[in-house]
Write an enzyme that holds these catalytic residues in place. Structure first.
Site, PDB file in Angstrom:
ATOM      1  CB  SER A 158      -0.971  -0.053   1.186  1.00 30.83           C
ATOM      2  OG  SER A 158      -2.015   0.868   1.013  1.00 30.83           O
ATOM      3  CG  ASP A 248      -6.989  -2.151  -3.819  1.00 29.12           C
ATOM      4  OD1 ASP A 248      -7.389  -1.030  -3.446  1.00 29.12           O
ATOM      5  OD2 ASP A 248      -5.834  -2.566  -3.614  1.00 29.12           O
ATOM      6  CG  HIS A 278      -6.181  -1.824   0.018  1.00 28.36           C
ATOM      7  ND1 HIS A 278      -5.255  -1.547  -0.956  1.00 28.36           N
ATOM      8  CD2 HIS A 278      -5.662  -1.347   1.179  1.00 28.36           C
ATOM      9  CE1 HIS A 278      -4.222  -0.922  -0.417  1.00 28.36           C
ATOM     10  NE2 HIS A 278      -4.441  -0.797   0.877  1.00 28.36           N
TER      11      HIS A 278
END
Length: 306
Positions: A158, A248, A278
């Site tokens: 991320s 996501d 995610h």
């Protein structure tokens, strides 16, 4: 959007998580991520040893944890630098502990987790500088740490994927490989997947806007080291694996980064995790895909370590 029963079970659980005694919205976000990770990660694997060090810099110290894999007695171990996610404003030792333990054991490498400074207290480039400084310190102290400086990879998830990409653009010749797990590499939040998943699951657009505003000073708004989707020259970026989750909002940004890297000649593998959301690396209590992704990263690491 068709979600699997397991993903729906996770999302129902996420709705019930309450941060303990949050002082403000930022504290709430940090505690929420910690609670989510602790509750949804599978049982933590045992490792041989965990060492905590504070690396001295001119005006501050950078905390790191070194996870030594179980069953390894090599004098000089391969190593993986791990840069965590959390929208640049959250995350730390506890949020990623379960994932990092798995990676250490699966790869047979020491995993070095960087507890870099977070925004908004420390906006860009503080966190990036911490990551660069730690890598250089590790290389300089490899012998005393029992690490083979020619056998080092880097993994970021991320926001950590953005930081990892920037680190690799600067000093990629020090790494044998890179893995980016659903990387957050653009601050525009205007792709098709952001349109589809504006309100989740897991991430939402307003949270993303707020996080980037906290992280990125106005004068840095076109800096490719802050916004890796703008990078044109990937210099010495090593062979890279990019992991993309289907549901996501960051999926299209990851695809665009992959295309940019490929066009620049970076040896690239992309891996698409169908039905995943995610943060699925923190959901190993329920999802078998968490372990599948760990195994895939371990295979990729082994291909690139001598």
């Amino acid at each position: 959007m068709q979600l699997t029963p397991k993903i729906n079970q996770i999302l129902n659980h996420l709705e019930k998580i309450q941060s303990f005694n949050p002082q403000n919205p930022l504290d709430d976000a940090r505690k929420y991520l910690e609670a989510m990770s602790l509750q949804l990660s599978a049982k933590k694997e045992a490792v041989a040893m965990i060492e905590e060090l504070d690396i001295p810099m001119e005006n501050h110290q950078i905390p790191i944890r070194i996870y030594r894999p179980k069953g390894k007695t090599v004098q000089k171990s391969s190593a993986i630098i791990y840069i965590h996610g959390g929208w640049f404003i959250a995350g730390g030792y506890e949020t990623h502990d379960a994932v990092v333990r798995k990676l250490a054991n699966a790869t047979g490498s020491a995993v070095i987790f960087i507890d870099y400074r977070l925004a908004p207290e420390h906006p860009f480039p503080a966190g990036l500088n911490d990551c660069l400084d730690v890598v250089k310190w590790i290389i300089g102290n490899a012998d005393s740490l029992g690490i083979d400086q020619d056998q080092i990879g880097i993994i970021g998830d991320s926001a950590g994927g953005a930081l990892s990409t920037a680190v690799s653009t600067q000093i990629g010749e020090l790494f044998t490989f890179q893995v980016l797990i659903y990387p957050a590499v653009d601050n525009q939040l205007n792709t098709k997947t952001w349109e589809i998943y504006e309100n989740g699951p897991v991430l939402n657009k307003q949270g993303g806007v707020d996080a980037w505003n906290s992280y990125l000073p106005k004068e840095e708004s076109n800096n490719p080291l802050a916004i890796p989707i703008l990078i044109k020259d990937f210099k010495n970026t090593p062979s890279t694996l990019i992991i993309i989750a289907e549901h996501d909002p960051l999926a299209d940004d990851a695809r665009q980064l992959a295309e940019n890297m490929q066009n620049a000649g970076v040896p690239l593998t992309t891996s698409f995790y169908k039905d995943m959301v995610h943060g699925f690396m923190h959901m190993g209590e329920i999802l078998e895909e968490t372990q599948l992704a760990v195994n895939e990263m371990a295979d990729f690491a082994q291909q690139h370590f001598k």
